[in-house]
Design a protein around this motif. Structure first.
Motif, PDB file in Angstrom:
ATOM      1  N   GLY A 227     -22.898  15.454  37.134  1.00  0.00           N
ATOM      2  CA  GLY A 227     -23.469  15.160  38.438  1.00  0.00           C
ATOM      3  C   GLY A 227     -24.366  16.265  38.970  1.00  0.00           C
ATOM      4  O   GLY A 227     -24.350  17.394  38.489  1.00  0.00           O
ATOM      5  N   LEU A 228     -25.144  15.888  39.996  1.00  0.00           N
ATOM      6  CA  LEU A 228     -26.127  16.815  40.578  1.00  0.00           C
ATOM      7  C   LEU A 228     -25.450  18.049  41.186  1.00  0.00           C
ATOM      8  O   LEU A 228     -25.954  19.170  41.058  1.00  0.00           O
ATOM      9  N   GLY A 229     -24.293  17.849  41.828  1.00  0.00           N
ATOM     10  CA  GLY A 229     -23.569  18.978  42.424  1.00  0.00           C
ATOM     11  C   GLY A 229     -23.140  19.960  41.347  1.00  0.00           C
ATOM     12  O   GLY A 229     -23.292  21.182  41.482  1.00  0.00           O
ATOM     13  N   HIS A 230     -22.639  19.428  40.240  1.00  0.00           N
ATOM     14  CA  HIS A 230     -22.212  20.256  39.112  1.00  0.00           C
ATOM     15  C   HIS A 230     -23.413  20.997  38.517  1.00  0.00           C
ATOM     16  O   HIS A 230     -23.318  22.189  38.159  1.00  0.00           O
ATOM     17  N   ALA A 231     -24.560  20.317  38.442  1.00  0.00           N
ATOM     18  CA  ALA A 231     -25.781  20.950  37.907  1.00  0.00           C
ATOM     19  C   ALA A 231     -26.193  22.120  38.790  1.00  0.00           C
ATOM     20  O   ALA A 231     -26.475  23.223  38.298  1.00  0.00           O
ATOM     21  N   VAL A 232     -26.206  21.910  40.099  1.00  0.00           N
ATOM     22  CA  VAL A 232     -26.615  22.982  41.021  1.00  0.00           C
ATOM     23  C   VAL A 232     -25.636  24.153  40.926  1.00  0.00           C
ATOM     24  O   VAL A 232     -26.034  25.321  40.989  1.00  0.00           O
ATOM     25  N   ASN A 233     -24.375  23.849  40.706  1.00  0.00           N
ATOM     26  CA  ASN A 233     -23.368  24.922  40.615  1.00  0.00           C
ATOM     27  C   ASN A 233     -23.604  25.826  39.397  1.00  0.00           C
ATOM     28  O   ASN A 233     -23.129  26.959  39.367  1.00  0.00           O
TER      29      ASN A 233
ATOM     30  N   ASN B 265     -14.948  23.493  45.054  1.00  0.00           N
ATOM     31  CA  ASN B 265     -13.813  22.715  45.574  1.00  0.00           C
ATOM     32  C   ASN B 265     -14.160  21.253  45.813  1.00  0.00           C
ATOM     33  O   ASN B 265     -13.392  20.539  46.452  1.00  0.00           O
ATOM     34  N   THR B 266     -15.334  20.820  45.338  1.00  0.00           N
ATOM     35  CA  THR B 266     -15.739  19.428  45.564  1.00  0.00           C
ATOM     36  C   THR B 266     -15.237  18.549  44.416  1.00  0.00           C
ATOM     37  O   THR B 266     -15.523  18.817  43.242  1.00  0.00           O
ATOM     38  N   LYS B 267     -14.486  17.526  44.763  1.00  0.00           N
ATOM     39  CA  LYS B 267     -13.938  16.609  43.742  1.00  0.00           C
ATOM     40  C   LYS B 267     -15.000  15.573  43.380  1.00  0.00           C
ATOM     41  O   LYS B 267     -15.886  15.295  44.188  1.00  0.00           O
ATOM     42  N   PRO B 268     -14.907  14.986  42.192  1.00  0.00           N
ATOM     43  CA  PRO B 268     -15.850  13.925  41.842  1.00  0.00           C
ATOM     44  C   PRO B 268     -15.855  12.831  42.915  1.00  0.00           C
ATOM     45  O   PRO B 268     -14.810  12.454  43.429  1.00  0.00           O
ATOM     46  N   GLY B 269     -17.060  12.343  43.260  1.00  0.00           N
ATOM     47  CA  GLY B 269     -17.190  11.298  44.285  1.00  0.00           C
ATOM     48  C   GLY B 269     -17.804  10.051  43.703  1.00  0.00           C
ATOM     49  O   GLY B 269     -17.414   9.625  42.598  1.00  0.00           O
TER      50      GLY B 269
ATOM     51  N   GLU C 250     -19.038  11.390  39.688  1.00  0.00           N
ATOM     52  CA  GLU C 250     -19.794  12.629  39.497  1.00  0.00           C
ATOM     53  C   GLU C 250     -19.566  13.587  40.670  1.00  0.00           C
ATOM     54  O   GLU C 250     -19.223  13.141  41.775  1.00  0.00           O
ATOM     55  N   ILE C 251     -19.755  14.881  40.417  1.00  0.00           N
ATOM     56  CA  ILE C 251     -19.675  15.846  41.524  1.00  0.00           C
ATOM     57  C   ILE C 251     -20.994  15.745  42.285  1.00  0.00           C
ATOM     58  O   ILE C 251     -22.061  16.071  41.760  1.00  0.00           O
ATOM     59  N   GLN C 252     -20.898  15.217  43.494  1.00  0.00           N
ATOM     60  CA  GLN C 252     -22.081  14.887  44.275  1.00  0.00           C
ATOM     61  C   GLN C 252     -22.486  16.073  45.148  1.00  0.00           C
ATOM     62  O   GLN C 252     -21.661  16.621  45.885  1.00  0.00           O
ATOM     63  N   LEU C 253     -23.766  16.441  45.072  1.00  0.00           N
ATOM     64  CA  LEU C 253     -24.272  17.513  45.934  1.00  0.00           C
ATOM     65  C   LEU C 253     -24.124  17.117  47.402  1.00  0.00           C
ATOM     66  O   LEU C 253     -23.817  17.947  48.257  1.00  0.00           O
ATOM     67  N   THR C 254     -24.318  15.824  47.680  1.00  0.00           N
ATOM     68  CA  THR C 254     -24.209  15.354  49.075  1.00  0.00           C
ATOM     69  C   THR C 254     -22.819  15.633  49.646  1.00  0.00           C
ATOM     70  O   THR C 254     -22.686  15.984  50.816  1.00  0.00           O
ATOM     71  N   ASP C 255     -21.769  15.456  48.816  1.00  0.00           N
ATOM     72  CA  ASP C 255     -20.412  15.704  49.313  1.00  0.00           C
ATOM     73  C   ASP C 255     -20.246  17.169  49.724  1.00  0.00           C
ATOM     74  O   ASP C 255     -19.586  17.479  50.713  1.00  0.00           O
TER      75      ASP C 255
END
Ligand code: UTP
Length: 290
Positions: free
Chosen positions: A108-114, A219-223, A227-232
């Motif tokens: 997911g996008l959040g995981h990519a940014v991380n 600490n963001t769980k898959p949404g 996927e791990i969402q950057l929005t979350d």
């Protein structure tokens, strides 16, 4: 603090553009005569960014090749008296300090940014989604950076989307600050019911984030979509310290969508200084037959 770093996530699978994206990253799909990601890098550079991290994955080595030198090709072009093309080819590698890292799993996008934590360090940074090309006189990323400098909060690029499409995007709770600048105090990724829709404003393609996003992402769980969402993660920023939204000027093309790719090709070709006029004549003739 000045925003000088940018992250371009380009590790998605591009399933909406298959079969083209089976072996070709969607970020490398051509718009007229340049790959989509070059337009995005140029936008970042024109916004004052000096250091860019591109997040890639297996099979995306051609993105690295594109931003590298190509001495044999350049030499051959010079020998063939094509100095201008040689210079254009060489200039791509000098646009910015470009770094690469692999997202080892497509989570997911959040995981990519991380994956950008070490590159970013303790600075604010811009994120330019690798499949969103935005064309305009005032670079969209720069408009967000100015809002960051003015309001001191993380910024999202926003646009109103039709109600029947909002379920494919995010939905933001906004309050107007200026003509096209808003406070953002809540958000939801892919609202499923009418009641979940906070407004028709959605995050599209660009943001400026503060480094505290990384601890939140940890600490963001898959949404949505597992996927791990950057929005979350951004929702946490929005609901605690608040964010700013900029309804940016410029036309956005979704290179993750087949119709978006066609629109980008036609409209950007029409603006091309060399091809634009003959392409316009061709389109006018063709339209008579439609
Ligand atoms: P998208 O959700 O549009 O990309 O992500 P996707 O997963 O390739 O789309 P599908 O398969 O057609 O639905 C927006 C941006 O985030 C990157 C993508 O490359 C794109 O530029 N991304 C997405 C990553 O880098 N890693 C991911 O795990 C997911």
């Amino acid at each position: 603090m000045k925003v000088r770093k940018a992250v371009i996530p380009a590790a998605g699978l591009g399933t909406r553009v298959l079969p083209a994206t089976k072996s070709m990253p969607k970020e490398m799909l051509t718009i007229v005569d340049k790959p989509a990601i070059q337009y995005i890098v140029e936008e970042a550079v024109n916004s004052g960014i000096t250091d860019i991290l591109i997040i890639t994955n297996r099979g995306k080595g051609i993105i690295e090749d594109h931003f590298d030198r190509s001495p044999e090709l350049e030499q051959r072009l010079i020998e063939a008296n094509k100095k201008e093309v040689a210079e254009e080819v060489a200039s791509i590698s000098k646009l910015a300090n470009i770094f690469f890292i692999r997202q080892k799993e497509t989570k997911g996008l959040g995981h990519a940014v991380n994956c950008a934590r070490n590159f970013v360090g303790n600075e604010p940074f811009a994120v330019l989604y690798g499949d969103d090309v935005i064309i305009g006189d005032d670079p969209a990323c720069g408009q967000l950076i100015r809002a960051y400098e003015k309001y001191g909060k993380a910024v999202v690029g926003i646009k109103a989307v039709p109600e029947d499409a909002i379920g494919k995007y995010s939905s933001l709770k906004v309050g107007q600050l200026e003509d096209n600048v808003f406070s953002v105090t809540d958000m939801i990724e892919k609202p499923r019911t009418k009641a979940e829709i906070l407004s028709l404003y959605s995050i599209l393609g660009r943001c400026v984030l503060t480094p505290d996003i990384f601890d939140i992402l940890d600490n963001t769980k898959p949404g949505a979509g597992g996927e791990i969402q950057l929005t979350d993660a951004m929702k946490t920023l929005a609901t605690t310290v608040g964010m700013t939204g900029v309804d940016f000027t410029g036309k956005r093309y979704d290179m993750g969508d087949k119709l978006g790719i066609l629109q980008a090709t036609v409209e950007i070709a029409l603006r091309n200084p060399v091809l634009g006029e003959s392409f316009r004549c061709y389109l006018k003739e063709l339209s008579k037959t439609l």
